[in-house]
Design a protein around this motif. Structure first.
Motif, PDB file in Angstrom:
ATOM      1  N   THR A 179     -91.758  -3.933 -33.608  1.00 13.62           N
ATOM      2  CA  THR A 179     -92.197  -5.434 -34.484  1.00 13.62           C
ATOM      3  C   THR A 179     -92.432  -6.866 -33.391  1.00 13.62           C
ATOM      4  OG1 THR A 179     -90.875  -7.020 -36.254  1.00 13.62           O
ATOM      5  CG2 THR A 179     -89.585  -6.292 -34.650  1.00 13.62           C
ATOM      6  N   ALA A 180     -93.773  -7.017 -34.120  1.00 11.63           N
ATOM      7  CA  ALA A 180     -93.903  -8.882 -33.883  1.00 11.63           C
ATOM      8  C   ALA A 180     -92.937  -9.501 -33.824  1.00 11.63           C
ATOM      9  CB  ALA A 180     -95.199  -8.819 -33.828  1.00 11.63           C
ATOM     10  N   GLY A 181     -91.834  -9.519 -34.419  1.00 12.06           N
ATOM     11  CA  GLY A 181     -90.878 -10.827 -34.157  1.00 12.06           C
ATOM     12  C   GLY A 181     -91.776 -11.474 -35.027  1.00 12.06           C
ATOM     13  N   GLN A 182     -92.138 -11.609 -35.927  1.00  8.91           N
ATOM     14  CA  GLN A 182     -92.081 -12.516 -37.167  1.00  8.91           C
ATOM     15  C   GLN A 182     -91.390 -11.658 -38.358  1.00  8.91           C
ATOM     16  OE1 GLN A 182     -96.796 -14.277 -36.288  1.00  8.91           O
ATOM     17  NE2 GLN A 182     -96.795 -12.711 -34.936  1.00  8.91           N
ATOM     18  N   GLU A 183     -91.965 -12.805 -39.680  1.00  5.78           N
ATOM     19  CA  GLU A 183     -90.971 -12.025 -40.531  1.00  5.78           C
ATOM     20  C   GLU A 183     -92.045 -13.264 -41.608  1.00  5.78           C
ATOM     21  OE1 GLU A 183     -87.366 -11.898 -41.352  1.00  5.78           O
ATOM     22  OE2 GLU A 183     -86.950 -10.837 -40.092  1.00  5.78           O
ATOM     23  N   GLU A 184     -92.683 -12.603 -42.617  1.00  3.68           N
ATOM     24  CA  GLU A 184     -93.627 -12.691 -43.804  1.00  3.68           C
ATOM     25  C   GLU A 184     -92.668 -11.947 -44.702  1.00  3.68           C
ATOM     26  OE1 GLU A 184     -97.741 -13.691 -43.096  1.00  3.68           O
ATOM     27  OE2 GLU A 184     -97.857 -14.460 -40.831  1.00  3.68           O
TER      28      GLU A 184
ATOM     29  N   VAL B 187    -100.521  -7.068 -37.860  1.00  3.86           N
ATOM     30  CA  VAL B 187     -99.519  -5.305 -38.051  1.00  3.86           C
ATOM     31  C   VAL B 187     -98.278  -6.689 -37.688  1.00  3.86           C
ATOM     32  CG1 VAL B 187     -98.939  -3.275 -37.347  1.00  3.86           C
ATOM     33  CG2 VAL B 187    -101.350  -4.040 -37.646  1.00  3.86           C
ATOM     34  N   LEU B 188     -97.159  -6.413 -38.544  1.00  2.00           N
ATOM     35  CA  LEU B 188     -95.876  -7.400 -37.525  1.00  2.00           C
ATOM     36  C   LEU B 188     -94.875  -6.669 -37.817  1.00  2.00           C
ATOM     37  CD1 LEU B 188     -95.641  -9.709 -41.081  1.00  2.00           C
ATOM     38  CD2 LEU B 188     -96.826  -9.928 -39.666  1.00  2.00           C
ATOM     39  N   CYS B 189     -94.713  -5.583 -38.134  1.00  2.00           N
ATOM     40  CA  CYS B 189     -93.849  -4.565 -37.568  1.00  2.00           C
ATOM     41  C   CYS B 189     -94.692  -2.795 -38.057  1.00  2.00           C
ATOM     42  CB  CYS B 189     -92.681  -4.337 -38.018  1.00  2.00           C
ATOM     43  SG  CYS B 189     -92.196  -3.563 -39.701  1.00  2.00           S
ATOM     44  N   SER B 190     -94.397  -1.750 -36.341  1.00  5.87           N
ATOM     45  CA  SER B 190     -94.561  -0.463 -37.246  1.00  5.87           C
ATOM     46  C   SER B 190     -93.794   0.372 -37.167  1.00  5.87           C
ATOM     47  CB  SER B 190     -95.240   0.262 -36.647  1.00  5.87           C
ATOM     48  OG  SER B 190     -96.391   1.498 -36.543  1.00  5.87           O
ATOM     49  N   THR B 191     -93.238   1.341 -38.403  1.00  6.23           N
ATOM     50  CA  THR B 191     -93.006   2.457 -37.667  1.00  6.23           C
ATOM     51  C   THR B 191     -93.191   3.506 -37.863  1.00  6.23           C
ATOM     52  OG1 THR B 191     -91.191   0.995 -38.947  1.00  6.23           O
ATOM     53  CG2 THR B 191     -90.169   3.437 -38.522  1.00  6.23           C
ATOM     54  N   ILE B 192     -92.894   4.818 -36.760  1.00 10.58           N
ATOM     55  CA  ILE B 192     -93.947   6.425 -37.008  1.00 10.58           C
ATOM     56  C   ILE B 192     -92.794   7.159 -36.985  1.00 10.58           C
ATOM     57  CG2 ILE B 192     -94.895   7.281 -35.173  1.00 10.58           C
ATOM     58  CD1 ILE B 192     -95.955   4.657 -33.817  1.00 10.58           C
TER      59      ILE B 192
END
Length: 386
Positions: free
Chosen positions: A259-264, A303-308
């Protein structure tokens, strides 16, 4: 800006990023714990089956050691622990058809099982432990998570039935999110790519309890029965063995989350499919994980977060995106910020034509590759307060 591409075969051992709350790619040793409740009178059958399984798993690449323990308080309770050089070889083994066949005899002699997996962070001991340590490293630092477990299920339907299946999966009522005092369903996101269905879930608490809770909901059971005629793999959910085998094969574990640590709140959720060449699924997932980990430190990245998620040669990347997918740079959305990395992807994809065009044609090729990878959204539901 052009960046240097790290080979996909290189583990992520340089440093544990505080932005990565989950990853199987740091090269640290893995401890697997299996809790088993054996049926009364079935101990001998259980032991014989275990011996056969153990004799085979010893030869599996990456396997280090194995222990079988019996409770001193309740003889029906057993504990199997195994150690692996790292997580990827274990995940390859446990998701194989060979493993599914080999553990099948266990099901007739046990009431319940529970599997837990841990990276080794610290250990004490003498020379024997030091020798074992040479077969794998320790996780360099604890990861800081958000208390959310991410998991996915995937299966395929008969070609031509996609529209009917999508309608069935989109129309049912959401299950009750509160599982028990400690477990809650937070979000369910469902996508399709061709005839493949992927259902990603986020849970706070006990994943197994949440999966069982969902499976028992009347509205969910009705939908599962309705889509049975369309499935490529036959199943009978009223038969525990058939259901167990189906969900074992359908499991699509999360292998990396950053996660980039940002919430939107207005961020859009999208899923991209990266079909891998036979035997290349784990390498492809590692490559995407490396790119996403690097991008998470860029405050300009949408890209605020990514799950692979990865199993065998199925690789799915779930991203929460600021501004939406259509407005995003296709290279950034694909997790490939330069053409060199697109070229590297071609060695791992089962259908590399799109990536080859991306590497050759620049922006236009990347746009085509993104359209080909994009999964169609079916549902994206959050529980209240999630």
């Amino acid at each position: 800006m052009t960046t240097m591409s790290t080979p996909a075969s290189e583990p992520l051992t340089r440093q544990v990023s505080h932005r990565v709350s989950q990853s199987v790619f740091d090269g640290s040793r893995l401890r697997v714990v299996l809790l088993v409740d054996v049926n009364d009178g079935a101990q001998q059958q259980f032991l014989e089956t275990y011996e056969q399984l153990c004799s085979h798993v010893e030869s599996v690449p990456g396997h280090v050691s194995e222990q079988l323990c019996q409770s001193i308080e309740n003889p029906s309770q057993w504990l199997i622990t195994s150690e692996w050089e790292s997580a990827p070889p274990f995940l390859d083994w446990v998701s194989s058809e060979e493993h599914v066949r080999m553990v099948k005899p266990l099901h007739s002699c046990v009431r319940d099982t529970r599997s837990l997996r841990f990276h080794v962070v610290r250990e004490t001991g003498g020379p024997a432990v030091g020798a074992e340590a040479a077969k794998g490293s320790l996780q360099t630092a604890p990861r800081v998570g958000d208390g959310v477990i991410r998991h996915a299920l995937t299966f395929t339907v008969e070609p031509g039935s996609e529209e009917s299946v999508a309608k069935l999966l989109a129309d049912y009522a959401a299950p009750e999110p509160q599982v028990d005092a400690n477990t809650r369903l937070l979000r369910t996101s469902l996508f399709m790519h061709g005839n493949r269905v992927v259902r990603a879930i986020e849970v706070r608490g006990d994943l197994l309890a949440a999966l069982r809770h969902v499976a028992q909901q009347p509205e969910v059971r009705a939908v599962e029965e309705a889509i049975n005629p369309y499935l490529e793999q036959d199943r009978d959910l009223s038969d525990p063995e058939s259901a167990r085998v189906f969900y074992t094969r359908a499991a699509l574990p999360a292998v990396h989350h950053v996660t980039a640590g940002q919430e939107e709140p207005e961020a859009e959720r999208h899923a991209l499919s990266y079909p891998a060449r036979p035997g290349c699924g784990m390498r492809l997932a590692r490559l995407l994980a490396q790119r996403d980990e690097a991008a998470a430190d860029d405050p300009r990245s949408p890209v605020l977060c990514s799950t692979i998620f990865q199993r065998d040669d199925v690789v799915v990347r779930l991203i929460d995106l600021r501004g939406g997918l259509d407005a995003c740079d296709p290279a950034v959305a694909l997790g490939l910020p330069d053409a060199g990395q697109a070229a590297e992807l071609t060695t791992l994809l089962d259908e590399p034509a799109g990536a080859e065009a991306a590497a050759r044609d620049g922006g236009a090729g990347l746009a085509r590759a993104l359209r080909g990878a994009r999964m169609a959204p079916v549902t994206d539901r959050r529980s209240p307060g999630a």
